[in-house]
Design an enzyme around this catalytic site. Structure first.
Site, PDB file in Angstrom:
ATOM      1  N   GLU A  37       0.872  -1.175   0.000  1.00 27.19           N
ATOM      2  CA  GLU A  37       0.000   0.000   0.000  1.00 27.19           C
ATOM      3  C   GLU A  37       0.907   1.222   0.000  1.00 27.19           C
ATOM      4  O   GLU A  37       1.836   1.320   0.802  1.00 27.19           O
ATOM      5  CB  GLU A  37      -0.883   0.019   1.244  1.00 27.19           C
ATOM      6  CG  GLU A  37      -1.706   1.310   1.337  1.00 27.19           C
ATOM      7  CD  GLU A  37      -2.723   1.310   2.489  1.00 27.19           C
ATOM      8  OE1 GLU A  37      -2.735   0.367   3.300  1.00 27.19           O
ATOM      9  OE2 GLU A  37      -3.501   2.283   2.550  1.00 27.19           O
ATOM     10  N   ASN A  94      -4.454   5.246  -1.950  1.00 26.85           N
ATOM     11  CA  ASN A  94      -5.698   5.662  -1.301  1.00 26.85           C
ATOM     12  C   ASN A  94      -6.317   6.828  -2.056  1.00 26.85           C
ATOM     13  O   ASN A  94      -5.623   7.783  -2.395  1.00 26.85           O
ATOM     14  CB  ASN A  94      -5.412   6.081   0.143  1.00 26.85           C
ATOM     15  CG  ASN A  94      -4.978   4.903   0.990  1.00 26.85           C
ATOM     16  OD1 ASN A  94      -5.812   4.131   1.451  1.00 26.85           O
ATOM     17  ND2 ASN A  94      -3.678   4.726   1.152  1.00 26.85           N
ATOM     18  N   GLU A 126      -7.745   2.278  -3.166  1.00 29.73           N
ATOM     19  CA  GLU A 126      -8.404   1.980  -1.895  1.00 29.73           C
ATOM     20  C   GLU A 126      -9.334   3.127  -1.549  1.00 29.73           C
ATOM     21  O   GLU A 126      -8.934   4.284  -1.568  1.00 29.73           O
ATOM     22  CB  GLU A 126      -7.376   1.821  -0.769  1.00 29.73           C
ATOM     23  CG  GLU A 126      -6.447   0.652  -0.978  1.00 29.73           C
ATOM     24  CD  GLU A 126      -5.648   0.273   0.277  1.00 29.73           C
ATOM     25  OE1 GLU A 126      -5.899   0.856   1.352  1.00 29.73           O
ATOM     26  OE2 GLU A 126      -4.779  -0.594   0.149  1.00 29.73           O
ATOM     27  N   ASP A 156     -11.686  -0.085   1.842  1.00 26.45           N
ATOM     28  CA  ASP A 156     -10.787   0.130   2.975  1.00 26.45           C
ATOM     29  C   ASP A 156     -11.585   0.174   4.278  1.00 26.45           C
ATOM     30  O   ASP A 156     -12.770   0.500   4.269  1.00 26.45           O
ATOM     31  CB  ASP A 156     -10.059   1.473   2.757  1.00 26.45           C
ATOM     32  CG  ASP A 156      -8.704   1.512   3.433  1.00 26.45           C
ATOM     33  OD1 ASP A 156      -8.385   0.589   4.210  1.00 26.45           O
ATOM     34  OD2 ASP A 156      -7.951   2.468   3.171  1.00 26.45           O
ATOM     35  N   GLU A 213      -5.597  -5.841   7.824  1.00 22.79           N
ATOM     36  CA  GLU A 213      -4.721  -4.694   8.087  1.00 22.79           C
ATOM     37  C   GLU A 213      -4.317  -4.656   9.552  1.00 22.79           C
ATOM     38  O   GLU A 213      -5.070  -5.122  10.405  1.00 22.79           O
ATOM     39  CB  GLU A 213      -5.523  -3.403   7.873  1.00 22.79           C
ATOM     40  CG  GLU A 213      -5.557  -2.893   6.494  1.00 22.79           C
ATOM     41  CD  GLU A 213      -6.040  -1.428   6.505  1.00 22.79           C
ATOM     42  OE1 GLU A 213      -5.564  -0.700   5.664  1.00 22.79           O
ATOM     43  OE2 GLU A 213      -6.873  -1.054   7.358  1.00 22.79           O
TER      44      GLU A 213
HETATM   45  P1  C2E Z   1      -5.243   3.620   5.944  1.00 23.58           P
HETATM   46  O1  C2E Z   1      -5.535   3.685   4.494  1.00 23.58           O
HETATM   47  O2  C2E Z   1      -6.137   2.790   6.782  1.00 23.58           O
HETATM   48  O3  C2E Z   1      -3.730   3.161   6.055  1.00 23.58           O
HETATM   49  C1  C2E Z   1      -3.235   2.329   7.053  1.00 23.58           C
HETATM   50  C2  C2E Z   1      -2.593   3.111   8.173  1.00 23.58           C
HETATM   51  O4  C2E Z   1      -2.300   2.227   9.238  1.00 23.58           O
HETATM   52  C3  C2E Z   1      -1.258   3.739   7.790  1.00 23.58           C
HETATM   53  O5  C2E Z   1      -1.116   4.958   8.520  1.00 23.58           O
HETATM   54  C4  C2E Z   1      -0.271   2.703   8.280  1.00 23.58           C
HETATM   55  O6  C2E Z   1       1.010   3.213   8.533  1.00 23.58           O
HETATM   56  C5  C2E Z   1      -0.946   2.247   9.552  1.00 23.58           C
HETATM   57  N1  C2E Z   1      -0.554   0.895   9.919  1.00 23.58           N
HETATM   58  C6  C2E Z   1      -0.074  -0.067   9.130  1.00 23.58           C
HETATM   59  N2  C2E Z   1       0.166  -1.206   9.805  1.00 23.58           N
HETATM   60  C7  C2E Z   1      -0.185  -0.952  11.089  1.00 23.58           C
HETATM   61  C8  C2E Z   1      -0.162  -1.746  12.279  1.00 23.58           C
HETATM   62  O7  C2E Z   1       0.210  -2.916  12.300  1.00 23.58           O
HETATM   63  N3  C2E Z   1      -0.636  -1.127  13.407  1.00 23.58           N
HETATM   64  C9  C2E Z   1      -1.072   0.161  13.424  1.00 23.58           C
HETATM   65  N4  C2E Z   1      -1.499   0.677  14.574  1.00 23.58           N
HETATM   66  N5  C2E Z   1      -1.089   0.933  12.309  1.00 23.58           N
HETATM   67  C10 C2E Z   1      -0.649   0.384  11.151  1.00 23.58           C
HETATM   68  P2  C2E Z   1      -0.707   6.319   7.809  1.00 23.58           P
HETATM   69  O8  C2E Z   1       0.349   6.077   6.790  1.00 23.58           O
HETATM   70  O9  C2E Z   1      -0.430   7.309   8.899  1.00 23.58           O
HETATM   71  O10 C2E Z   1      -2.029   6.723   7.053  1.00 23.58           O
HETATM   72  C11 C2E Z   1      -3.190   7.096   7.741  1.00 23.58           C
HETATM   73  C12 C2E Z   1      -4.361   7.284   6.818  1.00 23.58           C
HETATM   74  O11 C2E Z   1      -4.154   8.406   5.937  1.00 23.58           O
HETATM   75  C13 C2E Z   1      -4.575   6.116   5.875  1.00 23.58           C
HETATM   76  O12 C2E Z   1      -5.256   5.111   6.564  1.00 23.58           O
HETATM   77  C14 C2E Z   1      -5.390   6.769   4.785  1.00 23.58           C
HETATM   78  O13 C2E Z   1      -6.731   6.863   5.145  1.00 23.58           O
HETATM   79  C15 C2E Z   1      -4.811   8.163   4.727  1.00 23.58           C
HETATM   80  N6  C2E Z   1      -3.853   8.250   3.619  1.00 23.58           N
HETATM   81  C16 C2E Z   1      -2.552   7.853   3.565  1.00 23.58           C
HETATM   82  N7  C2E Z   1      -2.019   8.116   2.372  1.00 23.58           N
HETATM   83  C17 C2E Z   1      -3.000   8.650   1.609  1.00 23.58           C
HETATM   84  C18 C2E Z   1      -3.078   9.126   0.266  1.00 23.58           C
HETATM   85  O14 C2E Z   1      -2.127   9.068  -0.533  1.00 23.58           O
HETATM   86  N8  C2E Z   1      -4.285   9.635  -0.155  1.00 23.58           N
HETATM   87  C19 C2E Z   1      -5.362   9.699   0.657  1.00 23.58           C
HETATM   88  N9  C2E Z   1      -6.495  10.192   0.177  1.00 23.58           N
HETATM   89  N10 C2E Z   1      -5.326   9.249   1.926  1.00 23.58           N
HETATM   90  C20 C2E Z   1      -4.157   8.742   2.406  1.00 23.58           C
HETATM   91 CA    CA Z   2      -5.779   2.339   2.897  1.00 24.83          CA
HETATM   92 CA    CA Z   3      -7.418   1.009   6.359  1.00 24.43          CA
END
Ligand code: C2E
Ligand code: CA
Ligand code: CA
Length: 398
Positions: A37, A94, A126, A156, A213
């Site tokens: 991802e 995403n 996603e 998602d 996830e």
């Molecule tokens: P998401 O799509 O649900 O992405 C998964 C988030 O969970 C990611 O946080 C990831 O680093 C984190 N994660 C992964 N494995 C684990 C784990 O084992 N435990 C825990 N506690 N967390 C884990 P991140 O990178 O901070 O992203 C947060 C949210 O921001 C994403 O949730 C998504 O909704 C949004 N996001 C990230 N990148 C993009 C993007 O390019 N475009 C858009 N529109 N939204 C984005």
């Molecule tokens: Ca996602």
């Molecule tokens: Ca997610």
């Protein structure tokens, strides 16, 4: 949390300060990395790195999200091009309702993929259910266009929305991603475990890939393997990594333990459903007059030894067990079952009475009992192997 403004984001976009980190997804069937991802990060000129929570919402409300998505898409494509990616790897980005509502964005997605010669199936988008529900009719239309060329679509945060079933049925989803909150709680109670298990089963029956996830512990990993989940993502496998580290990680594959044991269980349930559909078809049709046109209609389960779900497993993921005597013994009763089934369909169509078909139904039942016993033996042996194998979770935390 750092507060950012619309003009900060606009400036960041001009300077191309947004980058992607890649969180590997691992197959629970083969142990291999099956994709990643892509997650946005903001690399500020002062050297700090901001997480998406600080800027995605602001970008959404200010209308800059589309520009951000397009820029990240082009980054993703550039990151992937020339990488000699193995067949079957999926990279997901995403996206929001605002992105998919705009035909210009979905066009840009298609163009980017085609221009750089990426296979559209390499790319997956996603979107959360909440986002999917926000979009108008144009969104579904745009999404369908992407789906038609093979771009994947993942729901998602599955499990925290409110009408997942309806959205699932209307949208061309190819994947569901079980929310990390639900995965985090699944071992806390029997109820939570059941919710995860049934969600995996639902995905299986709908022909969707189910990704768990937020997998953080070996216990969660093993539960998911047992439940028949095929793909996992989470800190246990790896944190999101910068591109160069992801490349290294991808090459150094296969450290986790996989064992498609849950899929044996899926095959057992698939088979039981197959048999019930066959029996129900025969009994219902036999109750009709011999010359009823309804007797000619379909309604029997998938015929053909590789067409039914058990058969698809047998020639697919089940080959993992090809060296075991149980696996090898499955073929004969499975063929016998299908032969008896084909003859039953013929008899139904020819107007036979139920009593005349009982011997064939009995043959089906016997073949089925043999099959189930073999599959159960395979499952028991697999479970023993899963828990006997020493785990190797040596992925260093980032
Ligand atoms: P998401 O799509 O649900 O992405 C998964 C988030 O969970 C990611 O946080 C990831 O680093 C984190 N994660 C992964 N494995 C684990 C784990 O084992 N435990 C825990 N506690 N967390 C884990 P991140 O990178 O901070 O992203 C947060 C949210 O921001 C994403 O949730 C998504 O909704 C949004 N996001 C990230 N990148 C993009 C993007 O390019 N475009 C858009 N529109 N939204 C984005
Ligand atoms: Ca996602
Ligand atoms: Ca997610």
């Amino acid at each position: 949390m750092v507060r950012v403004t619309t003009s900060d984001i606009a400036q960041g976009l001009r300077n191309r300060e947004f980058i992607l980190h890649y969180q590997p997804k691992a197959s629970l069937v083969t142990d291999r990395i099956v994709g990643a991802e892509a997650l946005a990060r903001w690399q500020r000129p002062d050297g700090t790195m901001l997480p998406p929570a600080t800027f995605i919402e602001v970008a959404e409300h200010s209308g800059l999200i589309k520009e951000l998505t397009m820029q990240l898409l082009s980054t993703l494509v550039h990151d992937l091009v020339g990488k000699h990616l193995e067949e079957g790897l999926h990279f997901s980005l995403n996206v929001t309702a605002r992105d998919l509502e705009d035909a210009l964005v979905t066009r840009a997605i298609l163009d980017a993929v085609l221009q750089y010669g990426l296979s559209p199936t390499t790319l997956e988008l996603e979107i959360t259910e909440t986002q999917a529900l926000q979009g108008g009719a144009s969104m579904l239309w745009n999404v369908q266009e992407l789906a038609d060329v093979g771009v994947g679509l993942a729901m998602d945060d599955y499990g925290i929305g409110y009408s997942s079933m309806d959205t699932l049925s209307q949208w061309p989803f190819t994947t569901i991603k079980l929310d990390k909150g639900i995965i985090g709680r699944m071992l806390d109670s029997a109820k939570n475990a059941t919710i995860v298990r049934s969600s995996i089963r639902l995905g299986h029956e709908l022909g969707l890939t189910v990704v768990a996830e937020g997998v953080e512990t070996p216990e969660q990993h093993d539960f998911l393997v047992e439940a028949g989940c095929k793909v996992a993502q989470g800190y246990l496998i790896s944190r999101p990594l910068p591109l160069d580290q992801f490349d290294l990680f991808r090459r150094d594959n296969g450290k986790r333990r996989g064992m498609p044991i849950g899929l044996v269980h899926m095959a057992i349930v698939d088979h039981i459903q197959w048999r019930r559909q066959m029996v129900s078809y025969v009994i219902q049709r036999a109750a009709l007059p011999a010359d009823s046109p309804l007797r000619q209609m379909d309604g029997y389960p998938a015929m053909g030894v590789t067409k039914c779900a058990l058969g698809a497993w047998y020639v697919g993921d089940g080959r993992y067990f090809a060296d075991t005597p149980m696996y090898q013994a499955i073929d004969a009763p499975h063929r016998a079952l299908h032969e008896a089934g084909a003859r039953l369909i013929e008899r139904v169509r020819a107007g036979a009475a139920l009593a005349d078909m009982m011997p064939l139904l009995y043959e089906c039942k016997q073949a089925s009992a043999t099959l189930i016993r073999l599959l159960e033996d395979l499952e028991d042996e697999g479970l023993a192997a899963l828990y006997a194998a020493p785990p190797d979770y040596s992925t260093p935390p980032a």
